[in-house]
Design a protein around this motif. Structure first.
Motif, mmCIF file in Angstrom:
data_model
loop_
_atom_site.group_PDB
_atom_site.id
_atom_site.type_symbol
_atom_site.label_atom_id
_atom_site.label_comp_id
_atom_site.label_asym_id
_atom_site.label_seq_id
_atom_site.Cartn_x
_atom_site.Cartn_y
_atom_site.Cartn_z
ATOM 1 N N LEU A 215 39.764 17.932 46.093
ATOM 2 C CA LEU A 215 39.002 18.046 44.947
ATOM 3 C C LEU A 215 38.914 16.802 43.929
ATOM 4 N N ASP A 216 38.112 16.632 43.307
ATOM 5 C CA ASP A 216 38.048 15.657 42.004
ATOM 6 C C ASP A 216 36.853 15.780 41.232
ATOM 7 N N TYR A 261 35.408 17.793 56.583
ATOM 8 C CA TYR A 261 35.907 16.860 55.554
ATOM 9 C C TYR A 261 37.434 16.958 55.385
ATOM 10 N N LEU A 262 38.113 15.733 54.975
ATOM 11 C CA LEU A 262 39.393 15.446 54.570
ATOM 12 C C LEU A 262 39.669 15.409 53.109
ATOM 13 N N ALA A 263 38.998 14.306 52.448
ATOM 14 C CA ALA A 263 39.307 13.973 51.179
ATOM 15 C C ALA A 263 37.890 13.471 50.436
ATOM 16 N N CYS A 264 37.917 13.314 49.175
ATOM 17 C CA CYS A 264 36.845 13.129 48.468
ATOM 18 C C CYS A 264 37.473 12.546 47.188
ATOM 19 N N ARG A 265 36.556 11.227 46.705
ATOM 20 C CA ARG A 265 37.203 10.549 45.344
ATOM 21 C C ARG A 265 35.998 10.135 44.611
ATOM 22 N N PHE A 266 35.820 10.192 43.325
ATOM 23 C CA PHE A 266 34.874 9.425 42.569
ATOM 24 C C PHE A 266 35.448 7.884 42.446
ATOM 25 N N GLY A 267 34.449 7.163 42.198
ATOM 26 C CA GLY A 267 35.028 5.831 41.796
ATOM 27 C C GLY A 267 34.173 5.094 41.053
ATOM 28 N N LYS A 268 34.617 4.153 40.131
ATOM 29 C CA LYS A 268 33.674 3.220 39.660
ATOM 30 C C LYS A 268 32.850 2.184 40.291
ATOM 31 N N VAL A 269 32.019 1.486 39.729
ATOM 32 C CA VAL A 269 31.231 0.429 40.477
ATOM 33 C C VAL A 269 31.523 -0.899 39.653
ATOM 34 N N GLU A 270 32.119 -2.017 40.308
ATOM 35 C CA GLU A 270 32.470 -2.941 39.322
ATOM 36 C C GLU A 270 31.222 -3.728 38.910
ATOM 37 N N ASP A 271 31.229 -4.129 37.371
ATOM 38 C CA ASP A 271 30.066 -4.743 36.912
ATOM 39 C C ASP A 271 28.968 -3.855 36.500
ATOM 40 N N GLN A 272 29.084 -2.430 36.737
ATOM 41 C CA GLN A 272 27.731 -1.578 36.640
ATOM 42 C C GLN A 272 28.407 -0.389 36.073
#
Length: 479
Positions: A215-216, A261-272
């Motif tokens: 989860l995230d 499904y095994l995993a989930c992660r949120f992530g930023k976007v570089e320069d946005q």
């Protein structure tokens, strides 16, 4: 990059299941153990001091926090807080780092085990254990770490074998989220101004029919995403299901329930600044003699629409991590391999086959303050008790390719050039190759070819014996 030997950054005296980095202090925390079985294998959380000197990393043990008969299987760390999943319990702790020789804490505080100097022929109990091979060496004259317990939360109520499988802090560190084998997601919030000294359960709902795999929580605590063994990836608003994501829409040729499904992660976007991405890992539901590939899917983190799906090899994935900048993804496999993937294209940038001897249990990217001149640096741990570091050199600072060697000048090329036959030209000049070292020798003129004017336009073309046409309106007489 194929199969090669990656040196161990640190080796613990027990199997490792979790690794995290505290961004504020820069300490590396790794945890595991042998569980409740009476095999003599310890259960502990190790606090490591990571140093980068001359481009080389080293790690030394500052403190070992004993967890009694329970091994830490998953862990979350943030701003001096540790949430450790141990069986069906989430153990919440706080750690502090003090200067060398500082005063220790009060009750409930376990002091750091940094080795002290002893007289000749004398060994402390800790030194004796290390000499016998029961523990790794520790640094002298370093800062001390103290750990205090805050709370123990019942995070899984499976009547047969309770086990917490995942724990996360919300991005703002206001919420603690857990998921386990009973399919429930439980959320606690802090009600004390100094952090998690006092907690209140906020949510407790059944999110999946089977186990909760991962989860995230998105920034701003807007979206809670969970994945489970029931083939589902769900987005929650409170306890209400807001959306169900289906990655198979991007690969319609695959059958239903062939992957989970095994995993989930949120992530930023570089320069946005306002952009957000969600990454999910899908693995085959059943093992086959010829294993099919695993897949990565990238989603728009705001609209939750799929953007890209890419295969990532036939080795079954076991863990996922996202760098702080959102530029890279880290992948671990059940066969011990480690890979780093470019988040934008989902293309593999780094890969070491079977870097560990067995399943990779956790991954964590180093923060920017600790990665030095590397573009990325990924920590990995496995059941083989090893902590490894996988750096990616900064591609923009790679040394330029060496210049091509200067070749000796070649002699003049041989060539033959004839002048064009023009009106009034009595002959042609032939240029012959020469060996250099001065002007070429004069060429002998060719025999003169007599020329005659071309016939007039009104000449009878059917008359016998017309002269043959030459160049530029001239004809060549033949005898």
């Amino acid at each position: 990059m194929g199969k090669k030997k990656v040196p161990d950054l640190y080796r613990a005296p027990f199997p490792l299941y979790a690794v995290k980095v505290d961004g504020k202090s820069g300490l590396v925390l790794t945890a595991g153990g042998g569980g409740a079985s009476k095999t003599g294998i310890k259960n502990a959380v190790h606090f490591l001091d990571l140093q980068l000197v001359g481009g080389q990393y080293s790690a030394s043990l500052l403190h070992s926090h004993d967890t009694d008969t329970r091994a830490t299987m998953n862990m979350a760390v943030g701003d001096g807080l540790v949430a450790a999943g141990q069986d069906g319990t989430c153990c919440l702790m706080r750690f502090k780092q003090s200067a060398p020789g500082g005063a220790g804490g009060g009750s409930g505080v376990q002091q750091g085990n940094a080795r002290r100097r002893a007289g000749k022929g004398q060994l402390s109990r800790r030194d004796g254990a290390e000499a016998a091979g029961d523990g790794p060496p520790t640094r002298d004259d370093t800062a001390r770490v103290s750990v205090s317990g805050l709370a123990e939360l019942q995070s899984d109520l499976n009547p047969q074998d309770p086990l917490q499988k995942v724990v996360r802090f919300s991005p703002d560190l206001s919420l603690l989220l857990t998921g386990g084998t009973d399919g429930h997601v439980r959320v606690w919030e802090s009600v004390s101004p100094d952090g998690f000294s006092s907690l209140k359960k906020k949510l407790d709902f059944r999110a999946h029919e089977g186990e909760v795999e991962d989860l995230d929580m998105s920034p701003g605590n807007k979206h809670l995403v969970t994945v489970g063994r029931d083939f589902s990836c769900s987005v929650w608003s409170g306890t209400q299901l807001a959306a169900s994501l289906n990655w198979l829409d991007t690969v319609p040729q695959l059958g239903q329930k062939t992957y989970r499904y095994l995993a989930c992660r949120f992530g930023k976007v570089e320069d946005q600044k306002d952009a957000l991405r969600l990454y999910t890992v899908q693995i085959p539901h059943k093992r086959e003699r010829k294993p099919p590939p695993c897949y990565l899917t990238k989603w728009d983190g705001r609209s939750l629409l799929p953007m890209l799906t890419a295969p990532c090899g036939a080795e079954v994935l076991s863990s996922l991590a996202v760098s702080d900048s959102g530029t890279f993804l880290g992948l671990g496999t059940v066969t011990g391999s480690v890979a780093i993937v470019i988040a934008f294209s989902l293309q593999r940038l780094y890969y070491v086959q079977e870097s560990h001897g067995i399943v990779v249990t956790d991954l964590c990217f180093l923060p920017d303050s600790l990665r030095g001149n590397n573009e990325a640096a990924l920590l990995s741990v496995a059941v083989d008790s090893r902590l490894q570091l996988h750096p990616v050199a900064n591609r923009s600072k790679c040394p330029p390719a060496p210049a091509s060697p200067q070749l000796p000048p070649l002699p003049p090329l041989s060539c033959v050039v004839f002048s064009r036959v023009l009106p009034g030209l009595g002959g042609a000049v032939l240029l012959r190759p020469h060996g250099g070292g001065g002007p070429p020798p004069a060429a002998a003129p060719l025999p003169r070819v007599p020329l005659s004017p071309a016939p007039a336009p009104d000449q009878d073309q059917d008359s016998p014996g017309p002269p043959s046409q030459g160049a530029e309106g001239f004809s060549v007489k033949t005898d």
